[in-house]
Design an enzyme around this catalytic site. Sequence first.
Site, PDB file in Angstrom:
ATOM      1  N   PRO A  21      -2.997 -93.050 -72.756  1.00 51.04           N
ATOM      2  CG  PRO A  21      -2.085 -92.803 -74.880  1.00 51.04           C
ATOM      3  CD  PRO A  21      -1.951 -92.318 -73.464  1.00 51.04           C
ATOM      4  CG  ASN A  22      -4.162 -98.462 -74.700  1.00 53.57           C
ATOM      5  OD1 ASN A  22      -5.208 -98.659 -75.314  1.00 53.57           O
ATOM      6  ND2 ASN A  22      -3.015 -98.242 -75.298  1.00 53.57           N
ATOM      7  NE  ARG A  29      -9.914-106.504 -72.860  1.00 56.70           N
ATOM      8  CZ  ARG A  29     -10.303-105.565 -73.710  1.00 56.70           C
ATOM      9  NH1 ARG A  29      -9.411-104.771 -74.258  1.00 56.70           N
ATOM     10  NH2 ARG A  29     -11.574-105.430 -74.037  1.00 56.70           N
ATOM     11  CE1 TYR A  34       0.974-101.473 -67.122  1.00 63.32           C
ATOM     12  CE2 TYR A  34      -0.293-102.796 -68.674  1.00 63.32           C
ATOM     13  CZ  TYR A  34       0.795-101.988 -68.394  1.00 63.32           C
ATOM     14  OH  TYR A  34       1.702-101.686 -69.373  1.00 63.32           O
ATOM     15  CG  ASN A  87       0.463 -93.767 -65.819  1.00 62.06           C
ATOM     16  OD1 ASN A  87       1.223 -93.784 -66.786  1.00 62.06           O
ATOM     17  ND2 ASN A  87       0.077 -94.870 -65.190  1.00 62.06           N
ATOM     18  CB  ALA A  90       2.380 -95.832 -74.792  1.00 62.54           C
ATOM     19  CG  HIS A  93       7.983 -95.188 -72.909  1.00 63.51           C
ATOM     20  ND1 HIS A  93       8.683 -95.229 -71.723  1.00 63.51           N
ATOM     21  CD2 HIS A  93       6.842 -95.914 -72.682  1.00 63.51           C
ATOM     22  CE1 HIS A  93       8.023 -95.973 -70.837  1.00 63.51           C
ATOM     23  NE2 HIS A  93       6.889 -96.396 -71.398  1.00 63.51           N
ATOM     24  CG  ASP A 100       8.123 -79.379 -75.923  1.00 68.46           C
ATOM     25  OD1 ASP A 100       9.127 -79.646 -75.245  1.00 68.46           O
ATOM     26  OD2 ASP A 100       8.128 -79.368 -77.172  1.00 68.46           O
ATOM     27  CD  GLU A 111       7.479 -90.075 -65.660  1.00 66.91           C
ATOM     28  OE1 GLU A 111       8.333 -89.166 -65.568  1.00 66.91           O
ATOM     29  OE2 GLU A 111       7.660 -91.083 -66.356  1.00 66.91           O
ATOM     30  CG  HIS A 113       5.260 -94.903 -65.053  1.00 63.51           C
ATOM     31  ND1 HIS A 113       4.595 -94.714 -66.244  1.00 63.51           N
ATOM     32  CD2 HIS A 113       6.212 -93.948 -64.981  1.00 63.51           C
ATOM     33  CE1 HIS A 113       5.141 -93.689 -66.875  1.00 63.51           C
ATOM     34  NE2 HIS A 113       6.118 -93.199 -66.131  1.00 63.51           N
ATOM     35  CG  LEU A 114      -0.747 -98.253 -62.585  1.00 65.48           C
ATOM     36  CD1 LEU A 114      -1.719 -98.609 -63.685  1.00 65.48           C
ATOM     37  CD2 LEU A 114      -1.402 -98.355 -61.223  1.00 65.48           C
ATOM     38  CB  SER A 115       4.358-101.688 -64.501  1.00 63.41           C
ATOM     39  OG  SER A 115       4.628-100.796 -65.566  1.00 63.41           O
ATOM     40  NE  ARG A 120       6.056-103.702 -68.124  1.00 65.84           N
ATOM     41  CZ  ARG A 120       4.910-103.226 -68.635  1.00 65.84           C
ATOM     42  NH1 ARG A 120       4.387-102.105 -68.162  1.00 65.84           N
ATOM     43  NH2 ARG A 120       4.301-103.874 -69.602  1.00 65.84           N
ATOM     44  NE  ARG A 124       6.376-101.865 -71.475  1.00 63.48           N
ATOM     45  CZ  ARG A 124       5.273-101.602 -72.184  1.00 63.48           C
ATOM     46  NH1 ARG A 124       4.747-100.405 -72.147  1.00 63.48           N
ATOM     47  NH2 ARG A 124       4.704-102.530 -72.927  1.00 63.48           N
TER      48      ARG A 124
END
Length: 163
Positions: A21-22, A29, A34, A87, A90, A93, A100, A111, A113-115, A120, A124
Amino acid sequence: MSNSSMVTATEHEYVLVLNGPNLNLLGSREPGVYGATTLADIVADLVACARGADPPLRLEHLQSNHEGVLVDAIQQLGPGSVGIIINPAALTHYSIAVRDALVAVNVPTVEVHLSNIHAREEFRHHSVIAPVVLGQIAGLGPDGYRLALQYLLGRRASSKANR
Ligand code: CA2
């Protein structure tokens, strides 16, 4: 066998790249968190890297804002893939459904993650995905995706060599 048919013979191999998501908003943004790179830029870089591999392979990419769509993709495209780069955004978490599905398909998965999620907010720091994947790359920006792909390519090469 001609060269072109040799390439075709390996092109059925693909890496599945999933973004949650996002992440479609990347580059437009929150560049301070990011970065300025768009998701299309990241995918184009991965496609070039996959094409340049020996033998080359395809990329199947899906970004979705919907948990169930990602679960469907893992179920449908995971088993035929060389590996998965995910990735989960959200969903990292809290999504037991994504976790599953990854367990069910049992495909080498990284896995990304950019950040640096560990640097953080507290919420997270925990990933429900991390315990069921090979490893996690966090905080290296878009390079994390390329590093994950290089890792999966190396795994493919060594599993072929050991056949
Ligand atoms: O650092 C990452 O890659 C994250 O997976 C990104 C997720 C976040 O929930 C995770 O904790 C860490 C958020 C993705 C949202 O992406 C945006 C991009 C641009 C603007 C707004 C959101």
